[in-house]
Design a protein around this motif. Structure first.
Motif, PDB file in Angstrom:
ATOM      1  N   GLY A  28       0.817  -1.213   0.000  1.00 26.47           N
ATOM      2  CA  GLY A  28       0.000   0.000   0.000  1.00 26.47           C
ATOM      3  C   GLY A  28       0.847   1.257   0.000  1.00 26.47           C
ATOM      4  N   TRP A  29       1.897   1.274   0.830  1.00 30.43           N
ATOM      5  CA  TRP A  29       2.796   2.429   0.851  1.00 30.43           C
ATOM      6  C   TRP A  29       3.575   2.533  -0.462  1.00 30.43           C
ATOM      7  N   SER A  30       3.985   1.401  -0.994  1.00 29.02           N
ATOM      8  CA  SER A  30       4.707   1.408  -2.277  1.00 29.02           C
ATOM      9  C   SER A  30       3.851   2.015  -3.381  1.00 29.02           C
ATOM     10  N   LEU A  31       2.585   1.592  -3.437  1.00 31.49           N
ATOM     11  CA  LEU A  31       1.687   2.130  -4.467  1.00 31.49           C
ATOM     12  C   LEU A  31       1.472   3.626  -4.286  1.00 31.49           C
ATOM     13  N   GLY A 161       3.440   0.544 -27.337  1.00 33.01           N
ATOM     14  CA  GLY A 161       3.403  -0.732 -26.630  1.00 33.01           C
ATOM     15  C   GLY A 161       4.198  -0.695 -25.337  1.00 33.01           C
ATOM     16  N   LEU A 162       5.391  -0.102 -25.386  1.00 31.17           N
ATOM     17  CA  LEU A 162       6.220  -0.001 -24.190  1.00 31.17           C
ATOM     18  C   LEU A 162       5.529   0.811 -23.101  1.00 31.17           C
ATOM     19  N   LEU A 163       4.984   1.959 -23.483  1.00 32.58           N
ATOM     20  CA  LEU A 163       4.349   2.827 -22.494  1.00 32.58           C
ATOM     21  C   LEU A 163       3.120   2.166 -21.876  1.00 32.58           C
ATOM     22  N   GLU A 164       2.192   1.711 -22.712  1.00 33.66           N
ATOM     23  CA  GLU A 164       0.932   1.202 -22.194  1.00 33.66           C
ATOM     24  C   GLU A 164       1.116  -0.083 -21.396  1.00 33.66           C
ATOM     25  N   GLU A 165       2.020  -0.942 -21.848  1.00 34.17           N
ATOM     26  CA  GLU A 165       2.247  -2.180 -21.103  1.00 34.17           C
ATOM     27  C   GLU A 165       2.968  -1.914 -19.788  1.00 34.17           C
ATOM     28  N   TYR A 166       3.988  -1.068 -19.804  1.00 38.94           N
ATOM     29  CA  TYR A 166       4.787  -0.846 -18.604  1.00 38.94           C
ATOM     30  C   TYR A 166       4.028  -0.043 -17.559  1.00 38.94           C
ATOM     31  N   VAL A 167       3.207   0.896 -17.998  1.00 39.12           N
ATOM     32  CA  VAL A 167       2.429   1.691 -17.045  1.00 39.12           C
ATOM     33  C   VAL A 167       1.389   0.835 -16.340  1.00 39.12           C
ATOM     34  N   THR A 168       0.657   0.021 -17.105  1.00 35.61           N
ATOM     35  CA  THR A 168      -0.478  -0.698 -16.531  1.00 35.61           C
ATOM     36  C   THR A 168      -0.130  -2.088 -16.022  1.00 35.61           C
ATOM     37  N   ARG A 169       0.868  -2.735 -16.624  1.00 38.19           N
ATOM     38  CA  ARG A 169       1.169  -4.109 -16.237  1.00 38.19           C
ATOM     39  C   ARG A 169       2.611  -4.291 -15.757  1.00 38.19           C
ATOM     40  N   GLY A 170       3.252  -3.180 -15.409  1.00 36.95           N
ATOM     41  CA  GLY A 170       4.601  -3.237 -14.882  1.00 36.95           C
ATOM     42  C   GLY A 170       4.607  -3.154 -13.361  1.00 36.95           C
ATOM     43  N   TYR A 171       5.098  -2.048 -12.836  1.00 37.05           N
ATOM     44  CA  TYR A 171       5.213  -1.894 -11.386  1.00 37.05           C
ATOM     45  C   TYR A 171       3.862  -2.019 -10.682  1.00 37.05           C
ATOM     46  N   LEU A 172       2.832  -1.395 -11.237  1.00 35.66           N
ATOM     47  CA  LEU A 172       1.525  -1.411 -10.584  1.00 35.66           C
ATOM     48  C   LEU A 172       0.985  -2.825 -10.450  1.00 35.66           C
ATOM     49  N   GLN A 173       1.069  -3.595 -11.528  1.00 40.64           N
ATOM     50  CA  GLN A 173       0.583  -4.973 -11.501  1.00 40.64           C
ATOM     51  C   GLN A 173       1.377  -5.811 -10.488  1.00 40.64           C
ATOM     52  N   PHE A 174       2.686  -5.683 -10.509  1.00 41.85           N
ATOM     53  CA  PHE A 174       3.543  -6.442  -9.594  1.00 41.85           C
ATOM     54  C   PHE A 174       3.225  -6.110  -8.141  1.00 41.85           C
ATOM     55  N   THR A 175       3.108  -4.822  -7.847  1.00 42.75           N
ATOM     56  CA  THR A 175       2.969  -4.390  -6.458  1.00 42.75           C
ATOM     57  C   THR A 175       1.578  -4.661  -5.902  1.00 42.75           C
ATOM     58  N   LEU A 176       0.537  -4.419  -6.697  1.00 35.79           N
ATOM     59  CA  LEU A 176      -0.808  -4.736  -6.216  1.00 35.79           C
ATOM     60  C   LEU A 176      -0.953  -6.243  -6.025  1.00 35.79           C
ATOM     61  N   THR A 177      -0.358  -7.028  -6.923  1.00 32.12           N
ATOM     62  CA  THR A 177      -0.366  -8.484  -6.757  1.00 32.12           C
ATOM     63  C   THR A 177       0.304  -8.869  -5.436  1.00 32.12           C
ATOM     64  N   ARG A 178       1.414  -8.237  -5.142  1.00 28.85           N
ATOM     65  CA  ARG A 178       2.142  -8.515  -3.900  1.00 28.85           C
ATOM     66  C   ARG A 178       1.269  -8.233  -2.679  1.00 28.85           C
ATOM     67  N   GLY A 179       0.573  -7.094  -2.701  1.00 27.88           N
ATOM     68  CA  GLY A 179      -0.283  -6.741  -1.573  1.00 27.88           C
ATOM     69  C   GLY A 179      -1.488  -7.646  -1.439  1.00 27.88           C
ATOM     70  N   LEU A 180      -2.135  -7.957  -2.552  1.00 32.32           N
ATOM     71  CA  LEU A 180      -3.321  -8.806  -2.506  1.00 32.32           C
ATOM     72  C   LEU A 180      -2.970 -10.241  -2.136  1.00 32.32           C
ATOM     73  N   THR A 181      -1.778 -10.673  -2.521  1.00 32.36           N
ATOM     74  CA  THR A 181      -1.343 -12.018  -2.149  1.00 32.36           C
ATOM     75  C   THR A 181      -1.280 -12.171  -0.634  1.00 32.36           C
ATOM     76  N   VAL A 182      -0.711 -11.169   0.031  1.00 24.07           N
ATOM     77  CA  VAL A 182      -0.652 -11.182   1.497  1.00 24.07           C
ATOM     78  C   VAL A 182      -2.062 -11.183   2.089  1.00 24.07           C
ATOM     79  N   LEU A 183      -2.948 -10.395   1.498  1.00 20.42           N
ATOM     80  CA  LEU A 183      -4.323 -10.315   1.989  1.00 20.42           C
ATOM     81  C   LEU A 183      -5.032 -11.655   1.845  1.00 20.42           C
ATOM     82  N   TYR A 184      -4.878 -12.300   0.690  1.00 24.47           N
ATOM     83  CA  TYR A 184      -5.517 -13.600   0.474  1.00 24.47           C
ATOM     84  C   TYR A 184      -4.924 -14.673   1.391  1.00 24.47           C
ATOM     85  N   GLN A 185      -3.621 -14.603   1.625  1.00 22.47           N
ATOM     86  CA  GLN A 185      -2.998 -15.550   2.544  1.00 22.47           C
ATOM     87  C   GLN A 185      -3.563 -15.409   3.945  1.00 22.47           C
ATOM     88  N   TRP A 186      -3.747 -14.167   4.370  1.00 22.25           N
ATOM     89  CA  TRP A 186      -4.288 -13.911   5.698  1.00 22.25           C
ATOM     90  C   TRP A 186      -5.759 -14.322   5.809  1.00 22.25           C
TER      91      TRP A 186
END
Length: 322
Positions: A28-31, A161-186
């Protein structure tokens, strides 16, 4: 003094846990930091572009896009995204490659995506042409101009392609996945928490990606749906390979084939110096109308085909996402 020290020792671990989790800075802080930095960098890019008149004005909202306009409008925000993502990698102490531009087979993945993108768009074009929903009026370029403008637009759509993919499926996708993974585990204590986190974040960003196309001239409900579903398809390639390179290649050649090769609208937008002059014929639901082929109901069949192509040609790399 001793009481304050003891209190500090008691409070510090709790305060520390608010910001730091088992895998580092909490998602959450990363995002939040990423979004603030992106907003600041995009505002800076916009201000500098206006001040230096880097982005030429188009004569009208629906005027064809020029190569110069595309190069500047896409490259500046992409570079800003690269910079902010690099800063976040230093803050989080992670290799920058984990945010989508890593992997051991970058070039083969990219080239495969290029090949499949132009192939699948050509199939959609042929369906519309053979059913009388798209009419070829004439050829506009000849001789060396074909190769010159073809190359110019290929580089331009690579930037898209570089801009649209990296903006939407780069850092944001990785980091939200990381946060939601912890939430689902809990919440559920399931071994599928990573998959649930990934596909939940994929759905969120795909909806936003589709809605983001609503500002394009000539966009339609089917076009918005297609953009959102295409985003999910690109997430499937990310899930299978752990990188964005296949999606970047596909995105590049799909847009290039639409805009330059076949001279049709791409989400309602036309470009200058394209090879063929065409126009849609019939009901927009079938032909795509002003939106272009992505506004045709037939695009849903093509996206289903692309999903199968990914499943059968991109073996799952377990270490990337599990």
């Amino acid at each position: 003094m001793n009481d304050n020290t003891a209190l500090s020792e008691e409070v510090s671990p709790a305060t520390h846990s608010i910001f730091i989790g088992p895998d580092g800075l909490r998602a959450g802080w990363s995002l939040l930091i990423f979004i603030v930095l992106m907003a600041a960098s995009f505002s800076g890019v916009s201000a500098i572009s206006r001040l230096l008149h880097l982005i030429p004005r188009k004569s009208a909202a629906d005027a064809p896009v020029t190569p110069t306009f595309m190069y500047i409008a896409e490259s500046l925000p992409f570079l800003a995204t690269l910079l902010v993502t690099w800063i976040m990698s230093k803050i989080e102490r992670r290799p920058n490659s984990v945010y989508g531009l890593g992997g051991n087979r970058k070039l083969p993945r990219f080239l495969a995506g290029l090949a499949w993108g132009v192939t699948c768009l050509t199939l959609l074009f042929l369906i519309l042409w053979k059913t009388g929903l798209l009419v070829i009026n004439s050829r506009l370029l000849f001789g060396s101009d074909i190769f010159r403008y073809g190359a110019l637009w290929l580089v331009g759509f690579l930037l898209v392609g570089l801009l649209e993919e990296y903006v939407t499926r780069g850092y944001l996708q990785f980091t939200l996945t990381r946060g939601l993974t912890v939430l689902y585990q809990w919440a559920f204590e399931t071994r599928h928490s990573k998959a649930l986190g990934f596909w939940t974040s994929a759905l969120i960003f795909s909806i936003l990606f589709g809605l983001g196309h609503g500002k394009n001239p000539g966009e339609s409900p089917i076009g918005l749906l297609a953009a959102g579903l295409a985003s999910m398809v690109f997430c499937l390639s990310l899930w299978r390979t752990g990188s964005l390179w296949w999606a970047i290649g596909f995105h590049t050649s799909w847009d290039w084939a639409q805009s330059f090769l076949y001279g049709v609208a791409d989400s309602g937008t036309m470009v200058q110096h394209h090879l063929l002059a065409t126009h849609p014929f019939g009901k927009p639901l079938m032909s795509g109308g002003a939106t272009g082929p992505e506004g045709s109901i037939y695009v849903l069949l093509i996206l289903a085909l692309v999903s199968l192509i990914i499943l059968f040609t991109l073996p799952k790399e377990r270490s990337s996402n599990e």
